[in-house]
Motif scaffolding. Structure first.
Motif, mmCIF file in Angstrom:
data_model
loop_
_atom_site.group_PDB
_atom_site.id
_atom_site.type_symbol
_atom_site.label_atom_id
_atom_site.label_comp_id
_atom_site.label_asym_id
_atom_site.label_seq_id
_atom_site.Cartn_x
_atom_site.Cartn_y
_atom_site.Cartn_z
ATOM 1 N N THR A 193 0.845 -1.188 0.000
ATOM 2 C CA THR A 193 0.000 0.000 0.000
ATOM 3 C C THR A 193 0.885 1.244 0.000
ATOM 4 O O THR A 193 2.106 1.158 -0.154
ATOM 5 C CB THR A 193 -0.925 0.011 1.225
ATOM 6 N N GLN A 194 0.272 2.416 0.207
ATOM 7 C CA GLN A 194 1.041 3.652 0.245
ATOM 8 C C GLN A 194 1.296 4.133 1.672
ATOM 9 O O GLN A 194 1.755 5.262 1.876
ATOM 10 C CB GLN A 194 0.337 4.728 -0.583
ATOM 11 N N ARG A 195 1.033 3.283 2.642
ATOM 12 C CA ARG A 195 1.457 3.589 3.996
ATOM 13 C C ARG A 195 2.983 3.544 4.060
ATOM 14 O O ARG A 195 3.628 2.829 3.279
ATOM 15 C CB ARG A 195 0.892 2.595 4.997
ATOM 16 N N GLY A 235 -1.384 6.642 2.203
ATOM 17 C CA GLY A 235 -0.384 7.698 2.286
ATOM 18 C C GLY A 235 -1.002 9.031 2.649
ATOM 19 O O GLY A 235 -2.216 9.162 2.816
ATOM 20 N N ALA A 236 -0.164 10.054 2.762
ATOM 21 C CA ALA A 236 -0.667 11.403 2.973
ATOM 22 C C ALA A 236 -1.482 11.820 1.752
ATOM 23 O O ALA A 236 -1.203 11.420 0.616
ATOM 24 C CB ALA A 236 0.491 12.358 3.203
ATOM 25 N N ALA A 281 -0.349 12.727 -6.548
ATOM 26 C CA ALA A 281 -0.475 11.324 -6.181
ATOM 27 C C ALA A 281 0.700 10.513 -6.714
ATOM 28 O O ALA A 281 1.164 10.698 -7.843
ATOM 29 C CB ALA A 281 -1.782 10.761 -6.714
ATOM 30 N N SER A 282 1.179 9.604 -5.889
ATOM 31 C CA SER A 282 2.299 8.738 -6.254
ATOM 32 C C SER A 282 1.811 7.551 -7.062
ATOM 33 O O SER A 282 0.615 7.209 -7.034
ATOM 34 C CB SER A 282 2.998 8.235 -4.987
ATOM 35 N N GLY A 308 4.084 7.085 -0.030
ATOM 36 C CA GLY A 308 3.716 8.004 -1.100
ATOM 37 C C GLY A 308 2.519 8.852 -0.744
ATOM 38 O O GLY A 308 2.010 8.840 0.388
ATOM 39 N N PHE A 309 2.048 9.588 -1.742
ATOM 40 C CA PHE A 309 0.874 10.449 -1.575
ATOM 41 C C PHE A 309 -0.321 9.770 -2.257
ATOM 42 O O PHE A 309 -0.222 9.324 -3.401
ATOM 43 C CB PHE A 309 1.129 11.832 -2.169
#
Length: 810
Positions: A281-283, A665-666, A674-675, A682-683
């Protein structure tokens, strides 16, 4: 609407004048005249006709311009199809998904109920009827079929004929009626995994030809297929008991009264989901599954889900009791029949789940015990057949009350798992240990409707059938969540509130709607029927009763408390044919359905929230082509093959929650866009446009196919048959997340079932069987661990099972 699946059946061999087959009869008479002609049945491949009650009158299935599939009692027994979940292997366009009885969904052509955890505030789009009584709880679809004469699966909107919420179709279960000739049936089955199933029924007259009784029972037990190494027990077991009684009174030559009563209890050690795979995930990496479990020195007992072992640490239970009473009255007035169905039903649900899905004490309690009852009253007037006009008109009333007591308790591992590891509280287990949410959920649902269907026989071949329904719905809900800390305080800090936030809101919804349809059919010759249908239908709006999404201040977003009604535009073309002296059946259909304000269950990515919430997608479309075939080249060989191509997609859903690889993510901004997917730290976009993606739970391709070959033999002086049969099914891959994810697609799979035995028609049957013969590894569904940790959990389908069945009729 689609051709009827030639798989089977039950049925009545009404061969002569087609008009006589369409004349309504009382239910008891129909049942007594019905005969079962083996698995595929001479009724379909020979000169007989399958008689159904799909249009609230008895008609031959090949002359009904509705997409209908019929499965008879003998077919259900020989294929081991004793509940709706198993019915999907015979019905390519029927989908049924269940993580436990409450969290179940029955869909037809991809439509019916949102894919995901159940929300009491909305209703199913596939109506389930048993002996003409509407079952409002989808959990009732998990019961064992008891003394079943036949099952009719109707595809496409049916609101002008059926009492409630049939925008996607209906499953109509017809049990065997009381008989005025003494009879008894018994069926016993044993198999591996300590499987046992016993079914029995007895029927006969109590007072000459005026009063008859039928009593039926079913018991199913099976050891679980998943072993819990921590609790040292098998899980996902079966433990079902069903009782049913019917009392038929022929009050006069033209008035029949039937009193029904049933009780069903299920108390399995069920239902567990566990480790299937891990995605990214983007965490931040230190907040993803691998790092979080490493901090505890924890590892699951196996990373191969088909080893079928788990170590979940919360007790598992899925107990439910359901039942009710109903009174059916049929009064033949000469030119028409007046029917009344009065019913009361109840449903009690006592669950226990492990919703962190692993052996760490993150969420130690997750349960939503619930009690529900419903009252329904339906009145219909149906013509008894005429040369020019046939009609069905009716009124329907429904009242439902639900009381749910939700409980969620966090454990000592929750702080490290759910709080940012860089925060001071992350290493303090006491912050979230025993953080408890107690949810009081109430709901009442009132619905009333009038409906009708007219069939105008313009000529002997051409008919036009318009229908209309006017419906009113009112829903009132209450959701109150009280959150306390481990010390019993209701004062929460920011970390506690981010995991479990108190909420209190009272959503309400009421609305009128009008539905209608029109079908044109043309009987080219006695064995060829073509038809075209347009339907405009509505599915009632709803209220969110699983807690609301929170805003930046962790307060509930009250605007999300209700969801709009669905509006459905449906088009269908169908062709039903029989040839070669009715030894061959080929039925075709093509459909296109647009749904506006589609009710979707979407994933809630917030930390401790275990349930999804409801939202309206702008537009959904499902379209496809279906073919159902059966062929009996000789009296010894029967073949069938059915297939469906279903293209079900979100046409417009621009603000959907993102899948796990784009979440955690943030929140992205203009300065920090966005990443790419699966970028740790990531975002993440605030929401995602999933327009064009496939609907969850729907395979583009689905097939069922099989054959049976028999050889005549004489046993104990009786004409008998030695037979061998095969049934197969295939489903292509499907998405198992409301927003499609690269991690939650379920791979396509094929299942093969075999049986071999000896039977004497209407007397006895003994056969050995093996199901999932090649031990195919497959998932029923996949799901996400809350909080976007990257853990994907699954519910594997049944492994290979085998056993022996013996049945006897007296």
């Amino acid at each position: 609407m689609l051709a009827h699946l030639p798989m089977l059946l039950l049925a009545q061999t009404a061969q002569a004048d087609p008009a006589s087959a369409t004349a309504p009869q009382d239910q008891s008479q129909t049942a007594q005249e019905t005969t079962e002609e083996g698995r595929l049945g001479t009724a379909q491949q020979g000169s007989g006709d399958i008689v159904v009650s799909a249009r609230r009158r008895n008609e031959t299935a090949q002359r009904v311009p509705i997409a209908i599939s019929v499965i008879g009692g003998q077919a259900l027994a020989e294929t081991g199809t004793y509940n709706v979940g198993r019915l999907t292997q015979l019905q390519p366009t029927l989908q049924f998904y269940s993580t436990n009885p409450r969290n179940s969904a029955a869909n037809i052509r991809g439509l019916g109920a949102p894919f995901g955890l159940t929300n009491d505030g909305i209703e199913q789009g596939v109506g389930i009827y048993v002996d003409q009584v509407y079952y409002s709880r989808i959990a009732s679809a998990t019961f064992d079929f008891t003394d079943t004469e036949r099952i009719e699966v109707l595809r496409g909107p049916q609101g002008t004929l059926y009492g409630k919420n049939t925008t996607a179709g209906a499953i109509n279960v017809v049990t065997r009626a009381p008989s005025f000739s003494p009879e008894a049936r018994v069926e016993l089955t044993g198999g591996n995994y300590d499987f046992f199933q016993g079914k029995g029924s007895i029927s006969g007259p109590l007072i000459s030809d005026k009063l008859a009784l039928r009593l039926s029972t079913s018991v199913t037990t099976r050891r679980g297929t998943i072993f819990n190494v921590r609790q040292n027990q098998f899980q996902n077991s079966q433990d079902n008991v069903s009782l049913r009684g019917q009392l038929l009174l022929r009050a006069s030559d033209n008035l029949d009264l039937t009193l029904y009563g049933d009780y069903n209890r299920q108390d399995p050690n069920c239902c567990v989901q566990y480790f299937a795979r891990v995605g990214t995930t983007q965490r931040p990496l230190n907040r993803q599954y691998a790092a979080l479990t490493a901090a505890f020195g924890y590892a699951v007992p196996s990373t191969d889900p088909f080893d079928r072992v788990t170590d979940i640490d919360s007790p598992i239970r899925a107990k439910q009791e359901l039942g009710g009473v109903s009174l059916l009255a049929n009064w033949n007035l000469g030119g028409s029949t007046l029917t009344s169905i009065s019913a009361y039903r109840f449903w009690d649900w006592v669950p226990s789940n492990d919703r962190d899905f692993i052996g760490l004490p993150i969420t130690t309690v997750s349960a939503n015990p619930s009690q529900q009852y419903q009252i329904t009253q339906e009145v219909r007037l149906a013509s008894n057949g005429s040369n020019t006009l046939d009609y069905v008109v009716g009124a329907f009333y429904f009242y439902q009350s639900i009381d749910t007591q939700g409980l969620q308790v966090q454990g000592p591992a929750a702080s490290r798992f759910l709080i940012n590891p860089t925060a001071a509280n992350a290493n303090n287990p006491a912050v979230l240990n025993n953080l408890t949410a107690r949810n009081a959920i109430g709901f009442t649902n009132t619905s009333a409707a009038v409906f009708g269907k007219l069939t105008w026989h313009i000529t002997d071949k051409l008919a036009i059938a318009p229908g209309l329904r006017v419906n009113y719905d009112k829903k009132d809900g209450s959701f109150v969540s009280v959150v306390t800390t481990g010390t019993g305080s209701t004062v929460l800090n920011a970390d506690q509130r981010a995991v479990l936030a108190p909420q209190s809101y009272q959503p309400t919804f009421d609305d009128w709607n009008v539905s209608g349809d029109i079908t044109a059919s043309y009987q080219v010759n006695p064995d060829v029927l073509g038809y075209a249908t347009y339907a405009r239908s509505n599915k009632s709006g709803g209220v969110n009763l699983s807690g609301l999404l929170l805003d930046a201040a962790n307060n509930p977003i009250l605007a999300a408390a209700t969801v709009k009604p669905e509006k459905v535009d449906h088009f269908e073309l169908g062709l039903k044919t029989q040839f070669l002296d009715r030894r061959a059946t080929v039925n075709l259909s093509a459909f296109w359905t647009d749904i506006y304000d589609y009710q979707a269950t979407v994933t809630n990515g917030q930390l401790g929230v275990l349930r999804g919430f409801l939202a309206n997608a702008g537009q959904v479309r499902t379209r496809g082509i279906e073919i159902d075939t059966a062929f009996r080249p000789t009296t010894r060989l029967s073949l069938y093959a059915n297939g469906a191509y279903t293209d079900a997609r979100y046409v417009r859903f621009t603000d959907a929650p993102c899948p796990p690889e784009l979440s955690g993510g943030a929140i992205a901004t203009a300065a920090n866009p966005a990443s790419p997917a699966a970028t740790p730290g990531g975002f993440s976009p605030a929401n995602c446009n999933i327009s064009g993606q496939r609907l969850p739970g729907v395979s583009e391709w689905a097939f069922s196919y099989g054959a049976e070959y028999n050889v005549p033999v004489r046993i104990a002086g009786a004409n008998s048959q030695f037979y061998i049969g095969y049934d197969g099914s295939y489903r292509s891959n499907f998405s198992s997340n409301p927003s499609r994810s690269i991690f939650t697609d379920v791979a396509g799979y094929a299942i093969s079932n075999f049986r071999i035995g000896v039977k004497a028609r209407d007397k006895w049957n003994a056969f050995a069987w093996v199901r999932n013969a090649f031990d195919q590894n497959y998932f029923d569904l996949l799901a996400l661990q809350p909080g976007n940790t990257g853990l994907i959990v699954g519910q594997p389908g049944d492994p290979r099972t085998f056993g022996f069945t013996v049945a006897k009729s007296f």
